[in-house]
Design a protein around this motif. Structure first.
Motif, PDB file in Angstrom:
ATOM      1  N   ILE A  18     -24.496   1.297  -8.778  1.00 43.87           N
ATOM      2  CA  ILE A  18     -23.150   0.881  -9.184  1.00 43.87           C
ATOM      3  C   ILE A  18     -22.884   1.286 -10.629  1.00 43.87           C
ATOM      4  O   ILE A  18     -21.781   1.715 -10.970  1.00 43.87           O
ATOM      5  CB  ILE A  18     -22.956  -0.643  -8.996  1.00 43.87           C
ATOM      6  N   ALA A  19     -23.881   1.181 -11.471  1.00 46.16           N
ATOM      7  CA  ALA A  19     -23.720   1.596 -12.868  1.00 46.16           C
ATOM      8  C   ALA A  19     -23.349   3.077 -12.948  1.00 46.16           C
ATOM      9  O   ALA A  19     -22.487   3.460 -13.749  1.00 46.16           O
ATOM     10  CB  ALA A  19     -24.998   1.325 -13.649  1.00 46.16           C
ATOM     11  N   LYS A  20     -23.948   3.900 -12.105  1.00 45.02           N
ATOM     12  CA  LYS A  20     -23.612   5.334 -12.083  1.00 45.02           C
ATOM     13  C   LYS A  20     -22.172   5.538 -11.640  1.00 45.02           C
ATOM     14  O   LYS A  20     -21.461   6.381 -12.189  1.00 45.02           O
ATOM     15  CB  LYS A  20     -24.568   6.090 -11.174  1.00 45.02           C
ATOM     16  N   VAL A  21     -21.730   4.770 -10.642  1.00 49.66           N
ATOM     17  CA  VAL A  21     -20.345   4.862 -10.171  1.00 49.66           C
ATOM     18  C   VAL A  21     -19.389   4.528 -11.317  1.00 49.66           C
ATOM     19  O   VAL A  21     -18.344   5.157 -11.466  1.00 49.66           O
ATOM     20  CB  VAL A  21     -20.111   3.902  -8.971  1.00 49.66           C
ATOM     21  N   LEU A  22     -19.763   3.552 -12.136  1.00 46.72           N
ATOM     22  CA  LEU A  22     -18.927   3.119 -13.250  1.00 46.72           C
ATOM     23  C   LEU A  22     -19.163   3.917 -14.527  1.00 46.72           C
ATOM     24  O   LEU A  22     -18.503   3.669 -15.542  1.00 46.72           O
ATOM     25  CB  LEU A  22     -19.166   1.632 -13.529  1.00 46.72           C
ATOM     26  N   ASN A  23     -20.107   4.834 -14.479  1.00 46.18           N
ATOM     27  CA  ASN A  23     -20.452   5.644 -15.652  1.00 46.18           C
ATOM     28  C   ASN A  23     -20.890   4.763 -16.825  1.00 46.18           C
ATOM     29  O   ASN A  23     -20.429   4.912 -17.958  1.00 46.18           O
ATOM     30  CB  ASN A  23     -19.292   6.555 -16.050  1.00 46.18           C
ATOM     31  N   THR A  24     -21.796   3.838 -16.512  1.00 46.51           N
ATOM     32  CA  THR A  24     -22.356   2.945 -17.524  1.00 46.51           C
ATOM     33  C   THR A  24     -23.846   2.789 -17.237  1.00 46.51           C
ATOM     34  O   THR A  24     -24.371   3.396 -16.311  1.00 46.51           O
ATOM     35  CB  THR A  24     -21.615   1.582 -17.525  1.00 46.51           C
ATOM     36  N   SER A  25     -24.525   1.991 -18.019  1.00 41.82           N
ATOM     37  CA  SER A  25     -25.958   1.793 -17.800  1.00 41.82           C
ATOM     38  C   SER A  25     -26.192   0.607 -16.861  1.00 41.82           C
ATOM     39  O   SER A  25     -25.334  -0.277 -16.724  1.00 41.82           O
ATOM     40  CB  SER A  25     -26.669   1.530 -19.123  1.00 41.82           C
ATOM     41  N   GLN A  26     -27.367   0.562 -16.265  1.00 44.03           N
ATOM     42  CA  GLN A  26     -27.731  -0.547 -15.383  1.00 44.03           C
ATOM     43  C   GLN A  26     -27.756  -1.853 -16.171  1.00 44.03           C
ATOM     44  O   GLN A  26     -27.304  -2.889 -15.707  1.00 44.03           O
ATOM     45  CB  GLN A  26     -29.089  -0.272 -14.708  1.00 44.03           C
ATOM     46  N   GLY A  27     -28.272  -1.808 -17.374  1.00 42.05           N
ATOM     47  CA  GLY A  27     -28.340  -3.002 -18.211  1.00 42.05           C
ATOM     48  C   GLY A  27     -26.962  -3.558 -18.540  1.00 42.05           C
ATOM     49  O   GLY A  27     -26.748  -4.771 -18.550  1.00 42.05           O
ATOM     50  N   TYR A  28     -26.042  -2.657 -18.797  1.00 42.28           N
ATOM     51  CA  TYR A  28     -24.674  -3.076 -19.118  1.00 42.28           C
ATOM     52  C   TYR A  28     -24.015  -3.665 -17.883  1.00 42.28           C
ATOM     53  O   TYR A  28     -23.361  -4.699 -17.946  1.00 42.28           O
ATOM     54  CB  TYR A  28     -23.885  -1.876 -19.648  1.00 42.28           C
ATOM     55  N   TYR A  29     -24.208  -3.015 -16.716  1.00 39.13           N
ATOM     56  CA  TYR A  29     -23.631  -3.540 -15.473  1.00 39.13           C
ATOM     57  C   TYR A  29     -24.226  -4.916 -15.158  1.00 39.13           C
ATOM     58  O   TYR A  29     -23.512  -5.820 -14.713  1.00 39.13           O
ATOM     59  CB  TYR A  29     -23.841  -2.594 -14.289  1.00 39.13           C
ATOM     60  N   SER A  30     -25.500  -5.085 -15.380  1.00 44.08           N
ATOM     61  CA  SER A  30     -26.161  -6.364 -15.136  1.00 44.08           C
ATOM     62  C   SER A  30     -25.472  -7.493 -15.901  1.00 44.08           C
ATOM     63  O   SER A  30     -25.322  -8.611 -15.390  1.00 44.08           O
ATOM     64  CB  SER A  30     -27.633  -6.282 -15.549  1.00 44.08           C
ATOM     65  N   LYS A  31     -25.001  -7.211 -17.099  1.00 43.17           N
ATOM     66  CA  LYS A  31     -24.312  -8.210 -17.909  1.00 43.17           C
ATOM     67  C   LYS A  31     -22.977  -8.616 -17.284  1.00 43.17           C
ATOM     68  O   LYS A  31     -22.522  -9.747 -17.466  1.00 43.17           O
ATOM     69  CB  LYS A  31     -24.129  -7.710 -19.337  1.00 43.17           C
ATOM     70  N   TYR A  32     -22.344  -7.709 -16.532  1.00 42.18           N
ATOM     71  CA  TYR A  32     -21.125  -8.073 -15.804  1.00 42.18           C
ATOM     72  C   TYR A  32     -21.462  -9.090 -14.714  1.00 42.18           C
ATOM     73  O   TYR A  32     -20.775 -10.090 -14.552  1.00 42.18           O
ATOM     74  CB  TYR A  32     -20.468  -6.861 -15.138  1.00 42.18           C
ATOM     75  N   GLU A  33     -22.511  -8.814 -13.959  1.00 38.91           N
ATOM     76  CA  GLU A  33     -22.896  -9.720 -12.873  1.00 38.91           C
ATOM     77  C   GLU A  33     -23.369 -11.075 -13.404  1.00 38.91           C
ATOM     78  O   GLU A  33     -23.182 -12.087 -12.742  1.00 38.91           O
ATOM     79  CB  GLU A  33     -23.995  -9.106 -12.004  1.00 38.91           C
ATOM     80  N   LEU A  34     -23.966 -11.094 -14.565  1.00 39.92           N
ATOM     81  CA  LEU A  34     -24.451 -12.336 -15.149  1.00 39.92           C
ATOM     82  C   LEU A  34     -23.353 -13.100 -15.897  1.00 39.92           C
ATOM     83  O   LEU A  34     -23.563 -14.237 -16.311  1.00 39.92           O
ATOM     84  CB  LEU A  34     -25.618 -12.053 -16.109  1.00 39.92           C
ATOM     85  N   CYS A  52     -12.937  -1.812  -6.703  1.00 46.32           N
ATOM     86  CA  CYS A  52     -12.068  -2.094  -5.556  1.00 46.32           C
ATOM     87  C   CYS A  52     -12.002  -0.878  -4.637  1.00 46.32           C
ATOM     88  O   CYS A  52     -12.094  -1.009  -3.413  1.00 46.32           O
ATOM     89  CB  CYS A  52     -10.665  -2.471  -6.017  1.00 46.32           C
ATOM     90  N   LYS A  53     -11.859   0.294  -5.212  1.00 44.81           N
ATOM     91  CA  LYS A  53     -11.825   1.523  -4.416  1.00 44.81           C
ATOM     92  C   LYS A  53     -13.183   1.798  -3.780  1.00 44.81           C
ATOM     93  O   LYS A  53     -13.261   2.181  -2.615  1.00 44.81           O
ATOM     94  CB  LYS A  53     -11.402   2.703  -5.287  1.00 44.81           C
ATOM     95  N   TYR A  54     -14.241   1.588  -4.517  1.00 42.99           N
ATOM     96  CA  TYR A  54     -15.587   1.856  -4.018  1.00 42.99           C
ATOM     97  C   TYR A  54     -15.934   0.950  -2.834  1.00 42.99           C
ATOM     98  O   TYR A  54     -16.450   1.402  -1.823  1.00 42.99           O
ATOM     99  CB  TYR A  54     -16.603   1.670  -5.149  1.00 42.99           C
ATOM    100  N   TYR A  55     -15.637  -0.340  -2.975  1.00 41.69           N
ATOM    101  CA  TYR A  55     -15.945  -1.308  -1.919  1.00 41.69           C
ATOM    102  C   TYR A  55     -14.826  -1.432  -0.881  1.00 41.69           C
ATOM    103  O   TYR A  55     -14.992  -2.108   0.128  1.00 41.69           O
ATOM    104  CB  TYR A  55     -16.213  -2.690  -2.519  1.00 41.69           C
ATOM    105  N   ASN A  56     -13.676  -0.819  -1.159  1.00 43.20           N
ATOM    106  CA  ASN A  56     -12.506  -0.885  -0.285  1.00 43.20           C
ATOM    107  C   ASN A  56     -12.057  -2.340  -0.091  1.00 43.20           C
ATOM    108  O   ASN A  56     -11.893  -2.817   1.031  1.00 43.20           O
ATOM    109  CB  ASN A  56     -12.769  -0.206   1.058  1.00 43.20           C
TER     110      ASN A  56
END
Length: 74
Positions: free
Chosen positions: A21-37, A51-55
Protein backbone atom coordinates in the motif's frame (compact mmCIF):
# COMPACT_ATOMS: atom_id res chain seq x y z
CA UNK A 1 -15.77 2.78 13.13
CA UNK A 2 -12.56 4.78 13.20
CA UNK A 3 -11.01 5.24 9.76
CA UNK A 4 -7.67 3.89 10.97
CA UNK A 5 -9.31 0.55 11.70
CA UNK A 6 -11.05 0.62 8.31
CA UNK A 7 -7.68 1.21 6.60
CA UNK A 8 -6.23 -1.81 8.36
CA UNK A 9 -9.31 -3.99 7.75
CA UNK A 10 -9.44 -3.23 4.03
CA UNK A 11 -5.77 -4.05 3.67
CA UNK A 12 -5.80 -7.21 5.79
CA UNK A 13 -9.02 -8.56 4.24
CA UNK A 14 -7.21 -8.54 0.91
CA UNK A 15 -3.97 -9.99 2.32
CA UNK A 16 -2.00 -6.92 1.27
CA UNK A 17 1.08 -5.74 3.13
CA UNK A 18 1.66 -2.22 4.38
CA UNK A 19 4.65 -2.09 2.07
CA UNK A 20 2.44 -2.74 -0.96
CA UNK A 21 0.00 0.00 0.00
CA UNK A 22 2.88 2.36 0.73
CA UNK A 23 4.15 1.81 -2.83
CA UNK A 24 0.67 2.56 -4.21
CA UNK A 25 0.72 5.82 -2.23
CA UNK A 26 4.33 6.57 -3.14
CA UNK A 27 5.38 6.73 0.51
CA UNK A 28 7.33 4.55 2.92
CA UNK A 29 5.94 1.59 4.87
CA UNK A 30 6.81 3.33 8.13
CA UNK A 31 4.92 6.44 7.13
CA UNK A 32 1.88 4.42 6.02
CA UNK A 33 1.97 2.52 9.31
CA UNK A 34 1.51 5.84 11.12
CA UNK A 35 -1.74 6.39 9.18
CA UNK A 36 -3.10 3.04 10.35
CA UNK A 37 -2.01 3.73 13.93
CA UNK A 38 -3.59 7.18 13.90
CA UNK A 39 -0.27 8.89 14.60
CA UNK A 40 -0.45 10.88 11.36
CA UNK A 41 -3.46 12.22 9.51
CA UNK A 42 -3.87 10.69 6.09
CA UNK A 43 -3.79 13.34 3.34
CA UNK A 44 -6.79 13.80 1.06
CA UNK A 45 -4.86 12.73 -2.04
CA UNK A 46 -4.05 9.40 -0.34
CA UNK A 47 -7.71 8.92 0.59
CA UNK A 48 -8.68 9.41 -3.05
CA UNK A 49 -6.00 6.96 -4.20
CA UNK A 50 -7.09 4.33 -1.65
CA UNK A 51 -10.77 4.70 -2.58
CA UNK A 52 -9.86 3.97 -6.20
CA UNK A 53 -7.49 1.17 -5.24
CA UNK A 54 -10.01 -0.60 -2.99
CA UNK A 55 -13.00 0.46 -5.13
CA UNK A 56 -14.88 1.89 -2.13
CA UNK A 57 -16.53 5.22 -1.37
CA UNK A 58 -14.79 7.79 0.81
CA UNK A 59 -17.68 7.51 3.29
CA UNK A 60 -16.93 3.81 3.67
CA UNK A 61 -13.16 4.27 3.85
CA UNK A 62 -13.50 6.98 6.49
CA UNK A 63 -15.95 4.96 8.56
CA UNK A 64 -18.98 7.24 8.09
CA UNK A 65 -20.99 4.28 6.85
CA UNK A 66 -20.74 0.53 7.15
CA UNK A 67 -22.50 0.09 3.82
CA UNK A 68 -19.99 -1.08 1.27
CA UNK A 69 -20.60 0.57 -2.06
CA UNK A 70 -18.40 0.23 -5.11
CA UNK A 71 -17.38 3.33 -6.98
CA UNK A 72 -19.32 4.08 -10.17
CA UNK A 73 -17.60 2.97 -13.35
CA UNK A 74 -15.95 5.80 -15.26
Amino acid sequence: MDYTQRLRDLREDRDITQETIAKVLNTSQGYYSKYELGIREIPLHHIITLCKYYNVSADYLLGFTDTYQSLPKE
